[in-house]
Write a protein that holds these residues in place. Structure first.
Motif, PDB file in Angstrom:
ATOM      1  N   LEU A  33       0.832  -1.196   0.000  1.00 47.07           N
ATOM      2  CA  LEU A  33       0.000   0.000   0.000  1.00 47.07           C
ATOM      3  C   LEU A  33       0.868   1.248   0.000  1.00 47.07           C
ATOM      4  O   LEU A  33       0.620   2.196  -0.764  1.00 47.07           O
ATOM      5  N   ASP A  34       1.902   1.258   0.833  1.00 48.29           N
ATOM      6  CA  ASP A  34       2.806   2.406   0.905  1.00 48.29           C
ATOM      7  C   ASP A  34       3.513   2.620  -0.431  1.00 48.29           C
ATOM      8  O   ASP A  34       3.626   3.749  -0.922  1.00 48.29           O
ATOM      9  N   GLU A  35       3.984   1.531  -1.022  1.00 50.12           N
ATOM     10  CA  GLU A  35       4.710   1.632  -2.294  1.00 50.12           C
ATOM     11  C   GLU A  35       3.818   2.181  -3.398  1.00 50.12           C
ATOM     12  O   GLU A  35       4.225   3.065  -4.163  1.00 50.12           O
ATOM     13  N   LYS A  36       2.596   1.670  -3.503  1.00 52.57           N
ATOM     14  CA  LYS A  36       1.709   2.095  -4.588  1.00 52.57           C
ATOM     15  C   LYS A  36       1.260   3.537  -4.418  1.00 52.57           C
ATOM     16  O   LYS A  36       1.195   4.302  -5.390  1.00 52.57           O
ATOM     17  N   LEU A  37       0.932   3.909  -3.196  1.00 50.02           N
ATOM     18  CA  LEU A  37       0.501   5.281  -2.971  1.00 50.02           C
ATOM     19  C   LEU A  37       1.657   6.260  -3.173  1.00 50.02           C
ATOM     20  O   LEU A  37       1.472   7.351  -3.719  1.00 50.02           O
ATOM     21  N   SER A  38       2.864   5.868  -2.768  1.00 46.37           N
ATOM     22  CA  SER A  38       4.031   6.733  -2.929  1.00 46.37           C
ATOM     23  C   SER A  38       4.341   6.948  -4.403  1.00 46.37           C
ATOM     24  O   SER A  38       4.747   8.039  -4.814  1.00 46.37           O
ATOM     25  N   ALA A  39       4.134   5.899  -5.200  1.00 45.81           N
ATOM     26  CA  ALA A  39       4.429   6.002  -6.633  1.00 45.81           C
ATOM     27  C   ALA A  39       3.374   6.812  -7.380  1.00 45.81           C
ATOM     28  O   ALA A  39       3.687   7.522  -8.347  1.00 45.81           O
ATOM     29  N   SER A  40       2.128   6.742  -6.926  1.00 45.66           N
ATOM     30  CA  SER A  40       1.038   7.367  -7.681  1.00 45.66           C
ATOM     31  C   SER A  40       0.565   8.698  -7.118  1.00 45.66           C
ATOM     32  O   SER A  40       0.036   9.530  -7.855  1.00 45.66           O
ATOM     33  N   TYR A  41       0.751   8.893  -5.809  1.00 43.42           N
ATOM     34  CA  TYR A  41       0.149  10.082  -5.184  1.00 43.42           C
ATOM     35  C   TYR A  41       1.157  10.796  -4.285  1.00 43.42           C
ATOM     36  O   TYR A  41       1.023  10.855  -3.082  1.00 43.42           O
ATOM     37  N   ARG A  42       2.197  11.329  -4.938  1.00 42.78           N
ATOM     38  CA  ARG A  42       3.160  12.138  -4.193  1.00 42.78           C
ATOM     39  C   ARG A  42       2.504  13.452  -3.796  1.00 42.78           C
ATOM     40  O   ARG A  42       1.712  14.021  -4.528  1.00 42.78           O
ATOM     41  N   ALA A  43       2.851  13.930  -2.628  1.00 42.72           N
ATOM     42  CA  ALA A  43       2.239  15.156  -2.116  1.00 42.72           C
ATOM     43  C   ALA A  43       2.565  16.357  -2.992  1.00 42.72           C
ATOM     44  O   ALA A  43       3.709  16.564  -3.381  1.00 42.72           O
ATOM     45  N   GLN A  44       1.556  17.123  -3.301  1.00 41.96           N
ATOM     46  CA  GLN A  44       1.709  18.366  -4.053  1.00 41.96           C
ATOM     47  C   GLN A  44       0.851  19.437  -3.386  1.00 41.96           C
ATOM     48  O   GLN A  44      -0.335  19.227  -3.135  1.00 41.96           O
ATOM     49  N   ASP A  45       1.460  20.577  -3.106  1.00 44.66           N
ATOM     50  CA  ASP A  45       0.745  21.631  -2.386  1.00 44.66           C
ATOM     51  C   ASP A  45      -0.455  22.164  -3.144  1.00 44.66           C
ATOM     52  O   ASP A  45      -1.444  22.587  -2.551  1.00 44.66           O
ATOM     53  N   ASP A  46      -0.381  22.161  -4.481  1.00 43.75           N
ATOM     54  CA  ASP A  46      -1.467  22.740  -5.272  1.00 43.75           C
ATOM     55  C   ASP A  46      -2.494  21.699  -5.717  1.00 43.75           C
ATOM     56  O   ASP A  46      -3.403  21.988  -6.484  1.00 43.75           O
ATOM     57  N   ARG A  47      -2.347  20.477  -5.222  1.00 42.64           N
ATOM     58  CA  ARG A  47      -3.266  19.403  -5.610  1.00 42.64           C
ATOM     59  C   ARG A  47      -4.459  19.374  -4.658  1.00 42.64           C
ATOM     60  O   ARG A  47      -4.281  19.463  -3.444  1.00 42.64           O
ATOM     61  N   PRO A  48      -5.695  19.276  -5.176  1.00 42.14           N
ATOM     62  CA  PRO A  48      -6.869  19.243  -4.286  1.00 42.14           C
ATOM     63  C   PRO A  48      -6.901  17.957  -3.463  1.00 42.14           C
ATOM     64  O   PRO A  48      -6.312  16.937  -3.827  1.00 42.14           O
ATOM     65  N   LEU A  49      -7.614  18.007  -2.335  1.00 45.27           N
ATOM     66  CA  LEU A  49      -7.751  16.829  -1.483  1.00 45.27           C
ATOM     67  C   LEU A  49      -8.571  15.754  -2.180  1.00 45.27           C
ATOM     68  O   LEU A  49      -9.557  16.054  -2.857  1.00 45.27           O
ATOM     69  N   ILE A  50      -8.179  14.509  -2.013  1.00 54.14           N
ATOM     70  CA  ILE A  50      -8.869  13.370  -2.624  1.00 54.14           C
ATOM     71  C   ILE A  50      -9.410  12.491  -1.508  1.00 54.14           C
ATOM     72  O   ILE A  50      -8.677  12.079  -0.609  1.00 54.14           O
ATOM     73  N   THR A  51     -10.712  12.185  -1.553  1.00 60.58           N
ATOM     74  CA  THR A  51     -11.344  11.333  -0.552  1.00 60.58           C
ATOM     75  C   THR A  51     -11.068   9.863  -0.855  1.00 60.58           C
ATOM     76  O   THR A  51     -11.181   9.430  -2.008  1.00 60.58           O
ATOM     77  N   VAL A  52     -10.726   9.104   0.181  1.00 62.15           N
ATOM     78  CA  VAL A  52     -10.356   7.698   0.004  1.00 62.15           C
ATOM     79  C   VAL A  52     -11.273   6.798   0.827  1.00 62.15           C
ATOM     80  O   VAL A  52     -11.462   7.018   2.030  1.00 62.15           O
TER      81      VAL A  52
END
Length: 226
Positions: A33-52
């Motif tokens: 889970l950590d690997e996949k999220l790190s690869a696909s959803y790196r933190a970006q300040d200008d990116r809107p919040l995504i509900t999970v």
């Protein structure tokens, strides 16, 4: 042989749904889970919040594991956990659900200073005298006179109702809403059975019992004895 995926990420119009395999070890699951999220959803300040939404199938997660999963997802900054859904609950949780859904029948008079509280619905055969209190997590049905305090839906159930053969309460409460009775109300021996419920304006309204079949159709579960 192609490695089986333990984590499936699906985008929806409401955000993301994470399907987590329930047959692998918990540590394997966390790592992937950590690997996949790190690869696909790196933190970006200008990116809107995504509900999970997280679905773990037939895997039981204790509170510590739930917090670990939530923390891991929140580390991606732009992801917000909406819910974690599992098909498995503990025996204690099942008993709590049963208690909150069952109807408790009590035959007695609730006198001044006495408090009767149940987890689910309450069917009281008897009166609630002035100074007496009845509290229920669900609905309250009183086959007698209500002259004291009745608090239905005490855990936050706004759909709960209070019904009594003679409705002349000192105070009515449903969920967090409170309605004090008029200072003077004449009690009639042949008064029609009445009910109290929260209306569309978030006010406690008292009306004839017959309105409940339209306002709360789920109450028909009593007919089949379920």
């Amino acid at each position: 042989m192609k490695k089986m995926q333990n984590v499936m990420i699906k985008g929806t119009k409401d955000g993301l749904t994470l399907h987590l395999d329930d047959s692998c070890s918990y540590d394997e699951l966390k790592k992937e889970l950590d690997e996949k999220l790190s690869a696909s959803y790196r933190a970006q300040d200008d990116r809107p919040l995504i509900t999970v939404k997280v679905k773990v199938g037939n895997r039981y997660l204790d509170e510590e594991q739930r917090e670990e999963i939530k923390s891991l997802i929140r580390q991606k900054k732009n992801l917000v956990v909406d819910s974690i859904e599992t098909n498995v609950i503990t025996i204690q949780e099942a008993e709590q659900m049963k208690n909150k859904s069952e109807i408790v029948t009590v035959a007695k008079i609730i006198r001044s200073g006495q408090v009767l509280q149940v987890e689910g619905d309450l069917l009281l055969i008897g009166d609630v005298n002035p100074g007496g209190t009845v509290i229920a997590g669900g609905n309250i049905f009183i086959m007698g006179a209500l002259r004291g305090i009745a608090h239905a839906g005490c855990y936050g159930n706004n759909e709960a109702v209070i019904a009594a053969s003679s409705m002349n309460p000192a105070q009515l409460r449903i969920s967090q809403f409170i309605n004090r009775a008029p200072d003077q109300r004449v009690e009639e021996e042949n008064r029609e059975m009445e009910c109290a419920y929260i209306d569309d304006n978030d006010q406690i309204n008292v009306d004839r019992l017959q309105v409940l079949m339209h306002l709360r159709p789920n109450l028909s579960r009593f007919e089949g004895g379920r």
